[in-house]
Design a protein around this motif. Structure first.
Motif, PDB file in Angstrom:
ATOM      1  N   SER A 213      38.627  52.859  45.262  1.00  0.00           N
ATOM      2  CA  SER A 213      38.222  51.472  45.011  1.00  0.00           C
ATOM      3  C   SER A 213      38.490  50.668  46.275  1.00  0.00           C
ATOM      4  O   SER A 213      39.528  50.848  46.923  1.00  0.00           O
ATOM      5  CB  SER A 213      39.010  50.878  43.839  1.00  0.00           C
ATOM      6  OG  SER A 213      38.799  49.468  43.751  1.00  0.00           O
ATOM      7  N   HIS A 215      39.072  47.601  46.256  1.00  0.00           N
ATOM      8  CA  HIS A 215      40.036  46.553  45.896  1.00  0.00           C
ATOM      9  C   HIS A 215      40.860  46.988  44.677  1.00  0.00           C
ATOM     10  O   HIS A 215      40.806  46.340  43.623  1.00  0.00           O
ATOM     11  CB  HIS A 215      39.303  45.237  45.610  1.00  0.00           C
ATOM     12  CG  HIS A 215      38.471  44.769  46.756  1.00  0.00           C
ATOM     13  ND1 HIS A 215      39.009  44.090  47.828  1.00  0.00           N
ATOM     14  CD2 HIS A 215      37.140  44.923  47.023  1.00  0.00           C
ATOM     15  CE1 HIS A 215      38.040  43.825  48.705  1.00  0.00           C
ATOM     16  NE2 HIS A 215      36.908  44.319  48.236  1.00  0.00           N
ATOM     17  N   PRO A 216      41.644  48.050  44.805  1.00  0.00           N
ATOM     18  CA  PRO A 216      42.435  48.512  43.659  1.00  0.00           C
ATOM     19  C   PRO A 216      43.503  47.510  43.226  1.00  0.00           C
ATOM     20  O   PRO A 216      43.874  47.471  42.054  1.00  0.00           O
ATOM     21  CB  PRO A 216      43.072  49.812  44.175  1.00  0.00           C
ATOM     22  CG  PRO A 216      43.114  49.645  45.663  1.00  0.00           C
ATOM     23  CD  PRO A 216      41.876  48.878  46.002  1.00  0.00           C
ATOM     24  N   TYR A 218      43.129  44.224  43.140  1.00  0.00           N
ATOM     25  CA  TYR A 218      42.472  43.262  42.261  1.00  0.00           C
ATOM     26  C   TYR A 218      42.179  43.880  40.889  1.00  0.00           C
ATOM     27  O   TYR A 218      42.277  43.202  39.858  1.00  0.00           O
ATOM     28  CB  TYR A 218      41.163  42.759  42.885  1.00  0.00           C
ATOM     29  CG  TYR A 218      41.345  41.732  43.974  1.00  0.00           C
ATOM     30  CD1 TYR A 218      42.324  40.756  43.883  1.00  0.00           C
ATOM     31  CD2 TYR A 218      40.526  41.731  45.106  1.00  0.00           C
ATOM     32  CE1 TYR A 218      42.491  39.811  44.885  1.00  0.00           C
ATOM     33  CE2 TYR A 218      40.689  40.786  46.112  1.00  0.00           C
ATOM     34  CZ  TYR A 218      41.673  39.831  45.988  1.00  0.00           C
ATOM     35  OH  TYR A 218      41.833  38.887  46.976  1.00  0.00           O
ATOM     36  N   PHE A 219      41.805  45.160  40.876  1.00  0.00           N
ATOM     37  CA  PHE A 219      41.571  45.817  39.592  1.00  0.00           C
ATOM     38  C   PHE A 219      42.873  45.874  38.793  1.00  0.00           C
ATOM     39  O   PHE A 219      42.869  45.654  37.572  1.00  0.00           O
ATOM     40  CB  PHE A 219      41.020  47.225  39.799  1.00  0.00           C
ATOM     41  CG  PHE A 219      40.782  47.964  38.507  1.00  0.00           C
ATOM     42  CD1 PHE A 219      39.677  47.666  37.724  1.00  0.00           C
ATOM     43  CD2 PHE A 219      41.676  48.933  38.061  1.00  0.00           C
ATOM     44  CE1 PHE A 219      39.460  48.324  36.517  1.00  0.00           C
ATOM     45  CE2 PHE A 219      41.466  49.595  36.862  1.00  0.00           C
ATOM     46  CZ  PHE A 219      40.363  49.293  36.088  1.00  0.00           C
ATOM     47  N   PHE A 222      43.530  42.329  37.378  1.00  0.00           N
ATOM     48  CA  PHE A 222      42.678  42.085  36.223  1.00  0.00           C
ATOM     49  C   PHE A 222      43.191  42.836  34.991  1.00  0.00           C
ATOM     50  O   PHE A 222      43.219  42.297  33.878  1.00  0.00           O
ATOM     51  CB  PHE A 222      41.244  42.502  36.544  1.00  0.00           C
ATOM     52  CG  PHE A 222      40.332  42.555  35.353  1.00  0.00           C
ATOM     53  CD1 PHE A 222      39.983  41.413  34.659  1.00  0.00           C
ATOM     54  CD2 PHE A 222      39.816  43.776  34.920  1.00  0.00           C
ATOM     55  CE1 PHE A 222      39.138  41.463  33.547  1.00  0.00           C
ATOM     56  CE2 PHE A 222      38.974  43.843  33.812  1.00  0.00           C
ATOM     57  CZ  PHE A 222      38.639  42.687  33.138  1.00  0.00           C
ATOM     58  N   SER A 223      43.626  44.063  35.182  1.00  0.00           N
ATOM     59  CA  SER A 223      44.121  44.875  34.068  1.00  0.00           C
ATOM     60  C   SER A 223      45.369  44.262  33.442  1.00  0.00           C
ATOM     61  O   SER A 223      45.566  44.349  32.223  1.00  0.00           O
ATOM     62  CB  SER A 223      44.416  46.297  34.549  1.00  0.00           C
ATOM     63  OG  SER A 223      43.250  46.919  35.059  1.00  0.00           O
ATOM     64  N   LEU A 251      38.319  37.850  36.282  1.00  0.00           N
ATOM     65  CA  LEU A 251      37.295  38.761  36.780  1.00  0.00           C
ATOM     66  C   LEU A 251      36.211  37.997  37.530  1.00  0.00           C
ATOM     67  O   LEU A 251      35.754  38.436  38.603  1.00  0.00           O
ATOM     68  CB  LEU A 251      36.692  39.533  35.607  1.00  0.00           C
ATOM     69  CG  LEU A 251      35.620  40.568  35.961  1.00  0.00           C
ATOM     70  CD1 LEU A 251      36.192  41.660  36.848  1.00  0.00           C
ATOM     71  CD2 LEU A 251      35.023  41.164  34.689  1.00  0.00           C
ATOM     72  N   GLN A 255      35.336  38.702  41.408  1.00  0.00           N
ATOM     73  CA  GLN A 255      34.008  39.205  41.757  1.00  0.00           C
ATOM     74  C   GLN A 255      33.140  38.160  42.447  1.00  0.00           C
ATOM     75  O   GLN A 255      32.285  38.504  43.267  1.00  0.00           O
ATOM     76  CB  GLN A 255      33.297  39.705  40.489  1.00  0.00           C
ATOM     77  CG  GLN A 255      33.959  40.899  39.827  1.00  0.00           C
ATOM     78  CD  GLN A 255      33.714  42.194  40.579  1.00  0.00           C
ATOM     79  OE1 GLN A 255      33.283  42.205  41.711  1.00  0.00           O
ATOM     80  NE2 GLN A 255      34.004  43.307  39.930  1.00  0.00           N
ATOM     81  N   PHE A 283      35.139  48.019  42.798  1.00  0.00           N
ATOM     82  CA  PHE A 283      36.209  47.446  41.974  1.00  0.00           C
ATOM     83  C   PHE A 283      36.883  48.491  41.090  1.00  0.00           C
ATOM     84  O   PHE A 283      38.062  48.809  41.295  1.00  0.00           O
ATOM     85  CB  PHE A 283      35.622  46.322  41.116  1.00  0.00           C
ATOM     86  CG  PHE A 283      36.637  45.502  40.378  1.00  0.00           C
ATOM     87  CD1 PHE A 283      37.600  44.773  41.051  1.00  0.00           C
ATOM     88  CD2 PHE A 283      36.610  45.439  38.988  1.00  0.00           C
ATOM     89  CE1 PHE A 283      38.530  44.006  40.363  1.00  0.00           C
ATOM     90  CE2 PHE A 283      37.529  44.676  38.293  1.00  0.00           C
ATOM     91  CZ  PHE A 283      38.499  43.961  38.977  1.00  0.00           C
ATOM     92  N   VAL A 284      36.170  49.028  40.117  1.00  0.00           N
ATOM     93  CA  VAL A 284      36.750  50.002  39.197  1.00  0.00           C
ATOM     94  C   VAL A 284      36.964  51.327  39.922  1.00  0.00           C
ATOM     95  O   VAL A 284      36.010  51.891  40.475  1.00  0.00           O
ATOM     96  CB  VAL A 284      35.843  50.218  37.971  1.00  0.00           C
ATOM     97  CG1 VAL A 284      36.460  51.236  37.020  1.00  0.00           C
ATOM     98  CG2 VAL A 284      35.603  48.892  37.255  1.00  0.00           C
TER      99      VAL A 284
END
Length: 293
Positions: A213, A215-216, A218-219, A222-223, A251, A255, A283-284
């Motif tokens: 990813s 941007h891990p 940021y993922f 978000f999680s 998110l 994004q 992202f994911v």
């Protein structure tokens, strides 16, 4: 100004801000709605931090607010709530928030050199605003992020003010998602710090989690907010339809603003980053595409 002196000034600003938050929640006028009381206290604390940002000409004063506000607000709501709730769920939610807050605040302290440094996005936004830079500084850099975090915390408000639902399987899912999110953020930031310390000029990061990813971190962030929403659904299943609003706002920000700005800057400074964009998911996290030859 030295790093220690800078951190002391930031600490003083936050002591004043959260003292005001606590005073408002403890002795301020009541609106009859605890969540509104929390919002007012949150905004008042934000204004104190904003005043410090203007005093020192550095909007990065606000950066740690994102991570130190949620545990303070959750505790204030729990103390003020007069509704019996499931204490086990409340303690679990608070645990996840505190672990997340310690990790994120610790990362900020680790990367904060002194008050001569400011996040590159802030002066760019103020410069683009021209004569409206004060408004942009107040709203875009301080107040709007505060409102986003507050929206993300509303499921926690439900957990701390709704009674009657016993701990269940969804709480376990939320706990696992929340702690996994913190672990993902920690690992991705650690990998980036090590890369930044050893990289050659123009080199781009495409290893470890960053190979799956772009941007891990940021993922993972978000999680974390998704996990809070899951706790809210576990406490009040009938209100599921709005619980994820805060996470969706996060998110949208990642994004629509944060990621595009970061990627544009990376492409301008490191042309080799285009190959990463072409190959690594945005992202994911998932397996990257093969390198082109």
């Amino acid at each position: 100004m030295s790093r220690v002196a800078s951190l002391v000034r930031v600490l003083i600003a936050y002591v004043l801000a959260f003292s005001l938050l606590a005073a408002w929640m403890g002795w301020g006028p009541r609106t009859g709605m605890l969540w509104v009381d929390g919002l007012i206290a949150d905004l008042l604390a934000t204004l104190v931090v904003f005043a410090a940002s203007r005093r020192y000409g550095n909007s990065s004063f606000y950066d740690p607010y994102w991570s130190v506000l949620p545990p303070a607000l959750a505790i204030a709501w729990w103390i003020r709530s007069d509704t019996p709730v499931d204490d086990t769920r409340a303690w679990i939610v608070l645990l996840v928030i505190v672990v997340w807050a310690i990790r994120l605040t610790g990362n900020w302290i680790h990367t904060f050199p002194n008050l001569s440094h400011e996040d590159w996005r802030y002066p760019m936004l103020r410069e683009q605003a021209g004569r409206f830079e004060f408004v942009v500084d107040l709203m875009a850099i301080h107040v709007i992020p505060t409102l986003q975090v507050f929206a993300g915390m509303l499921p926690v408000y439900v957990v701390l003010t709704r009674g009657g639902r016993e701990l269940g399987w969804l709480d376990v899912v939320a706990l696992v998602v929340g702690l996994a999110a913190v672990a993902l953020e920690f690992a991705s930031d650690l990998q980036m710090h090590r890369f930044a310390a050893a990289k050659e000029p123009g080199q781009v990061m495409d290893r470890g989690l960053w190979a799956w990813s772009r941007h891990p971190n940021y993922f993972g962030e978000f999680s974390f907010w998704v996990a809070l929403a899951l706790f809210g659904v576990a406490a009040a299943p009938g209100e599921w339809w709005w619980m994820f609003a805060g996470a969706l706002l996060m998110l949208a920000m990642f994004q629509g603003a944060s990621i595009p700005m970061m990627e544009q800057r990376s492409l301008e400074r490191r042309p080799a980053y285009q190959e990463v964009v072409d190959r690594v998911p945005r992202f994911v996290p998932r397996p990257p595409r093969n390198r082109t030859r």
